[in-house]
Write an enzyme that holds these catalytic residues in place. Structure first.
Site, PDB file in Angstrom:
ATOM      1  N   HIS A   1       9.652  -3.766   2.861  1.00  0.00           N
ATOM      2  CA  HIS A   1       9.392  -4.026   1.524  1.00  0.00           C
ATOM      3  C   HIS A   1      10.380  -4.367   0.655  1.00  0.00           C
ATOM      4  O   HIS A   1      10.319  -5.448  -0.073  1.00  0.00           O
ATOM      5  CB  HIS A   1       8.585  -2.815   0.802  1.00  0.00           C
ATOM      6  CG  HIS A   1       7.331  -2.309   1.560  1.00  0.00           C
ATOM      7  ND1 HIS A   1       7.218  -1.027   2.081  1.00  0.00           N
ATOM      8  CD2 HIS A   1       6.166  -2.794   1.708  1.00  0.00           C
ATOM      9  CE1 HIS A   1       6.147  -1.064   2.534  1.00  0.00           C
ATOM     10  NE2 HIS A   1       5.502  -1.847   2.445  1.00  0.00           N
TER      11      HIS A   1
ATOM     12  N   MET B   1       0.759  -1.198   0.228  1.00  0.00           N
ATOM     13  CA  MET B   1       0.022  -0.024  -0.010  1.00  0.00           C
ATOM     14  C   MET B   1       0.837   1.248  -0.005  1.00  0.00           C
ATOM     15  O   MET B   1       0.395   2.392   0.319  1.00  0.00           O
ATOM     16  CB  MET B   1      -0.840   0.116   1.223  1.00  0.00           C
ATOM     17  CG  MET B   1      -2.166  -1.038   1.407  1.00  0.00           C
ATOM     18  SD  MET B   1      -3.372  -0.615   2.129  1.00  0.00           S
ATOM     19  CE  MET B   1      -2.895  -0.565   3.570  1.00  0.00           C
TER      20      MET B   1
ATOM     21  N   GLY C   1       5.255 -10.097   4.400  1.00  0.00           N
ATOM     22  CA  GLY C   1       5.801 -10.142   5.518  1.00  0.00           C
ATOM     23  C   GLY C   1       5.213 -10.807   6.773  1.00  0.00           C
ATOM     24  O   GLY C   1       3.873 -10.756   6.984  1.00  0.00           O
TER      25      GLY C   1
END
Length: 281
Positions: free
Chosen positions: A43, A36, A154
């Protein structure tokens, strides 16, 4: 051949499904990193793992309004697409970035029929009504569009990982790949929402993490784990003046309440400066 090599050298931005289908058609070994935005080292670790396991890596940036149970949370969620794209391009490890519009994802306006089982209405699902229904809905839609071989997620949001893996791997060929939580130098789990915290808040979060490590270390000394955790929850609330949604020990395979540390994780969700943070160790 030159066309394919050129794609691999330069990160290509895809703004709609048509350009995505056309660009991805030649490839069948896709690694997908759904985000997002608010790109951080967490990330990037997912991207690195995708690079190791897949030939092509695609990252999506889409702030999904349907997974926010709080309008203020949606409004305040960090947004900086230019910064995100610069970071992704600098890595030289991302082949495609998908930036869909709402209409591109939710072309089918039918209401989602996804419902979380009662047994799974725990942890964040208990406190964020409709959140995971929104997550599962958008993940299904993105998976249908991108058609990846592997999806990298994650472990910081362990419940999300658990639910997505449980649902998507039954319906699609994509494999969900869990990736370790990445932390800053003070062991605070990296999150896009951390940008909403000041230095004092982050120091408090670091101190809370140390307390969690100590709590988990001492759990095995107590027969009544539930009572011990309730007492620790009260202490954390009083010491740090924070609101805590939950502090629970659960089995990492099925997320059932656990009474032993083996194969279990300690889960917490709390509010710091009106920002909701989650973690598990």
């Amino acid at each position: 051949m030159f066309y394919l090599l050129n794609i691999l050298i330069q990160m290509k931005i895809l703004l709609d499904k048509c350009s995505l289908f056309e660009s991805l058609r030649p490839f069948n070994d896709l690694g997908f990193v759904p985000t997002m935005g608010g790109i951080h080292k967490g990330h990037l670790s997912l991207i690195n793992k995708s690079n190791r396991l897949c030939k092509i890596t695609i990252v999506s940036i889409f702030i999904n309004p349907k997974q926010f149970n709080n309008k203020k949370d949606l409004k305040s969620y960090p947004r900086n697409i230019d910064k995100d794209l610069k970071i992704l391009k600098k890595t030289k490890k991302v082949d495609f970035v998908y930036l869909p519009r709402f209409e591109d994802i939710y072309e089918n306006k039918k209401k989602s029929k996804i419902k979380i089982n009662k047994n799974d209405t725990i942890l964040c699902a208990k406190y964020r009504k409709g959140h995971f229904e929104g997550v599962l809905d958008v993940m299904e839609r993105l998976t249908k569009i991108v058609n990846p071989k592997k999806i990298f997620m994650g472990e910081k949001d362990f419940q999300q990982l658990y639910l997505v893996k449980k649902r998507l791997e039954k319906k699609y060929k994509a494999k969900i790949i869990p990736c370790k939580t990445i932390r800053n130098k003070n062991n605070v789990a990296l999150s896009s929402r951390n940008s909403l915290l000041n230095k004092l808040n982050l120091r408090v979060a670091a101190s809370i993490y140390k307390k969690l490590v100590n709590i988990k270390k001492n759990i095995k000394k107590y027969k009544n784990i539930s009572k011990f955790l309730n007492n620790q929850k009260v202490k954390l609330k009083n010491n740090y003046k924070i609101k805590i949604d939950y502090l629970e020990l659960r089995n990492k395979k099925n997320l059932k309440v656990s009474n032993k540390t083996n194969n279990s994780r300690l889960f917490i969700a709390y509010y710091l400066n009106n920002v909701r943070l989650i973690d598990n160790i």
